[in-house]
Write a protein that holds these residues in place. Structure first.
Motif, PDB file in Angstrom:
ATOM      1  N   ALA A   8       0.823  -1.210   0.000  1.00  0.00           N
ATOM      2  CA  ALA A   8       0.000   0.000   0.000  1.00  0.00           C
ATOM      3  C   ALA A   8       0.856   1.258   0.000  1.00  0.00           C
ATOM      4  CB  ALA A   8      -0.941  -0.004   1.203  1.00  0.00           C
ATOM      5  N   ILE A   9       1.893   1.292   0.820  1.00  0.00           N
ATOM      6  CA  ILE A   9       2.713   2.498   0.904  1.00  0.00           C
ATOM      7  C   ILE A   9       3.483   2.720  -0.387  1.00  0.00           C
ATOM      8  CG2 ILE A   9       4.815   1.496   1.905  1.00  0.00           C
ATOM      9  CD1 ILE A   9       3.123   4.807   2.888  1.00  0.00           C
ATOM     10  N   ASN A  10       3.923   1.638  -1.038  1.00  0.00           N
ATOM     11  CA  ASN A  10       4.604   1.783  -2.331  1.00  0.00           C
ATOM     12  C   ASN A  10       3.640   2.335  -3.380  1.00  0.00           C
ATOM     13  OD1 ASN A  10       7.107   0.874  -1.463  1.00  0.00           O
ATOM     14  ND2 ASN A  10       6.668  -1.266  -1.927  1.00  0.00           N
ATOM     15  N   ALA A  11       2.398   1.836  -3.348  1.00  0.00           N
ATOM     16  CA  ALA A  11       1.400   2.337  -4.295  1.00  0.00           C
ATOM     17  C   ALA A  11       1.076   3.798  -4.020  1.00  0.00           C
ATOM     18  CB  ALA A  11       0.134   1.480  -4.209  1.00  0.00           C
ATOM     19  N   LEU A  12       1.008   4.168  -2.737  1.00  0.00           N
ATOM     20  CA  LEU A  12       0.675   5.544  -2.370  1.00  0.00           C
ATOM     21  C   LEU A  12       1.805   6.497  -2.736  1.00  0.00           C
ATOM     22  CD1 LEU A  12      -1.212   7.546  -1.012  1.00  0.00           C
ATOM     23  CD2 LEU A  12      -0.311   6.823   1.200  1.00  0.00           C
ATOM     24  N   MET A  13       3.029   6.112  -2.417  1.00  0.00           N
ATOM     25  CA  MET A  13       4.177   6.972  -2.708  1.00  0.00           C
ATOM     26  C   MET A  13       4.345   7.199  -4.211  1.00  0.00           C
ATOM     27  SD  MET A  13       5.700   7.933   0.118  1.00  0.00           S
ATOM     28  CE  MET A  13       6.208   7.484   1.791  1.00  0.00           C
ATOM     29  N   GLY A  14       3.990   6.181  -4.986  1.00  0.00           N
ATOM     30  CA  GLY A  14       4.177   6.285  -6.430  1.00  0.00           C
ATOM     31  C   GLY A  14       2.943   6.702  -7.193  1.00  0.00           C
ATOM     32  N   SER A  15       1.879   7.099  -6.460  1.00  0.00           N
ATOM     33  CA  SER A  15       0.629   7.455  -7.123  1.00  0.00           C
ATOM     34  C   SER A  15       0.710   8.854  -7.733  1.00  0.00           C
ATOM     35  CB  SER A  15      -0.523   7.406  -6.108  1.00  0.00           C
ATOM     36  OG  SER A  15      -1.686   7.998  -6.650  1.00  0.00           O
ATOM     37  N   PRO A  16       0.558   8.983  -9.056  1.00  0.00           N
ATOM     38  CA  PRO A  16       0.561  10.306  -9.683  1.00  0.00           C
ATOM     39  C   PRO A  16      -0.568  11.193  -9.170  1.00  0.00           C
ATOM     40  CG  PRO A  16       0.814   8.571 -11.333  1.00  0.00           C
ATOM     41  CD  PRO A  16       0.429   7.904 -10.058  1.00  0.00           C
ATOM     42  N   VAL A  17      -1.739  10.591  -8.897  1.00  0.00           N
ATOM     43  CA  VAL A  17      -2.891  11.358  -8.423  1.00  0.00           C
ATOM     44  C   VAL A  17      -2.610  11.942  -7.046  1.00  0.00           C
ATOM     45  CG1 VAL A  17      -5.324  11.234  -7.768  1.00  0.00           C
ATOM     46  CG2 VAL A  17      -4.502   9.990  -9.778  1.00  0.00           C
ATOM     47  N   PHE A  18      -2.072  11.118  -6.130  1.00  0.00           N
ATOM     48  CA  PHE A  18      -1.800  11.602  -4.778  1.00  0.00           C
ATOM     49  C   PHE A  18      -0.660  12.616  -4.763  1.00  0.00           C
ATOM     50  CE2 PHE A  18       0.179  10.973  -0.484  1.00  0.00           C
ATOM     51  CZ  PHE A  18      -0.860  11.536   0.244  1.00  0.00           C
ATOM     52  N   ASN A  19       0.376  12.367  -5.537  1.00  0.00           N
ATOM     53  CA  ASN A  19       1.506  13.306  -5.587  1.00  0.00           C
ATOM     54  C   ASN A  19       1.090  14.640  -6.191  1.00  0.00           C
ATOM     55  OD1 ASN A  19       3.654  11.806  -4.370  1.00  0.00           O
ATOM     56  ND2 ASN A  19       3.767  10.530  -6.194  1.00  0.00           N
ATOM     57  N   ARG A  20       0.191  14.597  -7.174  1.00  0.00           N
ATOM     58  CA  ARG A  20      -0.309  15.848  -7.753  1.00  0.00           C
ATOM     59  C   ARG A  20      -1.144  16.606  -6.720  1.00  0.00           C
ATOM     60  NH1 ARG A  20      -2.035  13.872 -12.006  1.00  0.00           N
ATOM     61  NH2 ARG A  20      -4.243  13.536 -11.482  1.00  0.00           N
ATOM     62  N   TYR A  21      -1.921  15.877  -5.953  1.00  0.00           N
ATOM     63  CA  TYR A  21      -2.704  16.499  -4.878  1.00  0.00           C
ATOM     64  C   TYR A  21      -1.780  17.184  -3.866  1.00  0.00           C
ATOM     65  CZ  TYR A  21      -5.138  16.807  -0.414  1.00  0.00           C
ATOM     66  OH  TYR A  21      -5.631  17.242   0.784  1.00  0.00           O
ATOM     67  N   LEU A  22      -0.714  16.506  -3.448  1.00  0.00           N
ATOM     68  CA  LEU A  22       0.220  17.084  -2.482  1.00  0.00           C
ATOM     69  C   LEU A  22       0.886  18.339  -3.035  1.00  0.00           C
ATOM     70  CD1 LEU A  22       2.003  13.908  -1.014  1.00  0.00           C
ATOM     71  CD2 LEU A  22       0.194  15.286   0.033  1.00  0.00           C
ATOM     72  N   GLN A  23       1.257  18.301  -4.295  1.00  0.00           N
ATOM     73  CA  GLN A  23       1.900  19.462  -4.913  1.00  0.00           C
ATOM     74  C   GLN A  23       0.957  20.654  -4.939  1.00  0.00           C
ATOM     75  OE1 GLN A  23       3.190  18.043  -8.735  1.00  0.00           O
ATOM     76  NE2 GLN A  23       4.793  16.725  -7.883  1.00  0.00           N
ATOM     77  N   GLU A  24      -0.295  20.408  -5.322  1.00  0.00           N
ATOM     78  CA  GLU A  24      -1.276  21.497  -5.382  1.00  0.00           C
ATOM     79  C   GLU A  24      -1.584  22.030  -3.984  1.00  0.00           C
ATOM     80  OE1 GLU A  24      -4.580  19.794  -7.398  1.00  0.00           O
ATOM     81  OE2 GLU A  24      -3.621  19.819  -9.387  1.00  0.00           O
ATOM     82  N   TYR A  25      -1.669  21.145  -3.006  1.00  0.00           N
ATOM     83  CA  TYR A  25      -1.943  21.573  -1.637  1.00  0.00           C
ATOM     84  C   TYR A  25      -0.809  22.456  -1.127  1.00  0.00           C
ATOM     85  CZ  TYR A  25      -3.132  21.447   3.311  1.00  0.00           C
ATOM     86  OH  TYR A  25      -3.450  21.816   4.598  1.00  0.00           O
ATOM     87  N   GLN A  26       0.427  22.008  -1.324  1.00  0.00           N
ATOM     88  CA  GLN A  26       1.569  22.767  -0.836  1.00  0.00           C
ATOM     89  C   GLN A  26       1.695  24.107  -1.558  1.00  0.00           C
ATOM     90  OE1 GLN A  26       4.207  19.013  -1.017  1.00  0.00           O
ATOM     91  NE2 GLN A  26       5.204  20.285   0.502  1.00  0.00           N
ATOM     92  N   ALA A  27       1.345  24.126  -2.841  1.00  0.00           N
ATOM     93  CA  ALA A  27       1.399  25.372  -3.593  1.00  0.00           C
ATOM     94  C   ALA A  27       0.391  26.386  -3.050  1.00  0.00           C
ATOM     95  CB  ALA A  27       1.127  25.105  -5.075  1.00  0.00           C
ATOM     96  N   ASP A  28      -0.757  25.894  -2.579  1.00  0.00           N
ATOM     97  CA  ASP A  28      -1.795  26.780  -2.038  1.00  0.00           C
ATOM     98  C   ASP A  28      -1.568  27.145  -0.577  1.00  0.00           C
ATOM     99  OD1 ASP A  28      -3.059  26.672  -4.489  1.00  0.00           O
ATOM    100  OD2 ASP A  28      -4.440  25.060  -3.892  1.00  0.00           O
ATOM    101  N   HIS A  29      -0.627  26.445   0.101  1.00  0.00           N
ATOM    102  CA  HIS A  29      -0.420  26.660   1.545  1.00  0.00           C
ATOM    103  C   HIS A  29       1.041  26.972   1.870  1.00  0.00           C
ATOM    104  CE1 HIS A  29      -4.266  24.470   1.398  1.00  0.00           C
ATOM    105  NE2 HIS A  29      -4.541  25.042   2.558  1.00  0.00           N
ATOM    106  N   GLY A  30       1.697  27.637   0.948  1.00  0.00           N
ATOM    107  CA  GLY A  30       3.060  28.092   1.201  1.00  0.00           C
ATOM    108  C   GLY A  30       4.049  26.974   1.483  1.00  0.00           C
ATOM    109  N   GLY A  31       3.871  25.838   0.851  1.00  0.00           N
ATOM    110  CA  GLY A  31       4.782  24.716   1.032  1.00  0.00           C
ATOM    111  C   GLY A  31       4.456  23.830   2.216  1.00  0.00           C
ATOM    112  N   ARG A  32       3.434  24.171   2.979  1.00  0.00           N
ATOM    113  CA  ARG A  32       3.063  23.400   4.167  1.00  0.00           C
ATOM    114  C   ARG A  32       2.365  22.107   3.746  1.00  0.00           C
ATOM    115  NH1 ARG A  32       2.752  24.558   9.515  1.00  0.00           N
ATOM    116  NH2 ARG A  32       1.069  23.673  10.793  1.00  0.00           N
TER     117      ARG A  32
END
Length: 214
Positions: free
Chosen positions: A54-78
């Protein structure tokens, strides 16, 4: 008569030796022998395998990584704050403890610098640190140094949650029986209810019952 008696005593002695157990000893849970993996049970190695996949799938998920990037972009890197939500046990085995899996996944996410993890909020069956509330109640304690007390409105509410379900299915044809365990995990953004990651993994058992049905 003596010969019969000697054989009887010897036989009882052999049965006694065969029935003796052994003392506790350490073992590697990743190397759990197949004989310990009963059809309707989960061994420590099963939880470790499910968590690792599960963690390998999560770490390598394009959808989840894109979500994290967008979240951090909207919250000053947090990074988003995540809680462990409820993982339902939808099996007939009441002894399954879902924390074996969720604790390992959350540990890897935290140490992998993907999310922040809260201990103040959690779903049913997960662990919560009650000291988060207790510490914030010390503002009325006459013995507490008011310069060190924490405001009651200071707890950050998590916006991300990991939930799931464990499901089983049994198929039998004649004496051949297949037992499947499905681990279903979901990561949800609570601001919108949007699912930002989903994963299903199947672990299987197979056996052939004896003619006596055991």
């Amino acid at each position: 008569m003596n010969k019969f008696w000697n054989l009887t005593v010897a036989g009882i002695g052999m049965l006694g030796l065969a029935g003796c157990g052994s003392g506790p000893e350490r073992f590697d849970p990743r190397d759990n022998p197949a004989r310990l993996r009963a059809m309707g049970a989960l061994a420590a190695a099963d939880y470790q395998e499910a968590a690792a996949v599960a963690i390998n799938a999560l770490m390598g998920s394009p959808v989840f990584n894109r979500y994290l990037q967008e979240y951090q972009a909207d919250h000053g890197g947090r990074k988003p704050l995540m809680m462990l939500s409820t993982v339902r046990n939808s099996t007939d085995n009441e002894h399954i403890d879902t924390r074996f899996m969720t604790e390992r996944i959350s540990e890897d996410l935290l140490n992998g610098d993907k999310v922040r993890l809260t201990s103040a909020f959690a779903g049913s069956g997960q662990d919560v640190d009650d000291a988060n509330i207790m510490i914030r109640q010390q503002d009325v304690n006459e013995y507490a140094d008011k310069k060190t007390t924490i405001g009651r409105d200071s707890l950050e509410v998590p916006l991300l949650g990991l939930s799931g379900n464990i499901i089983t299915q049994t198929d039998q044809v004649g004496r051949d029986r297949n037992y499947s365990i499905f681990f279903v995990l979901t990561m949800t953004d609570y601001r919108t209810g949007e699912v930002v990651w989903k994963h299903t993994q199947e672990l299987g058992r197979r056996d052939t019952q004896s003619w006596f049905g055991f």
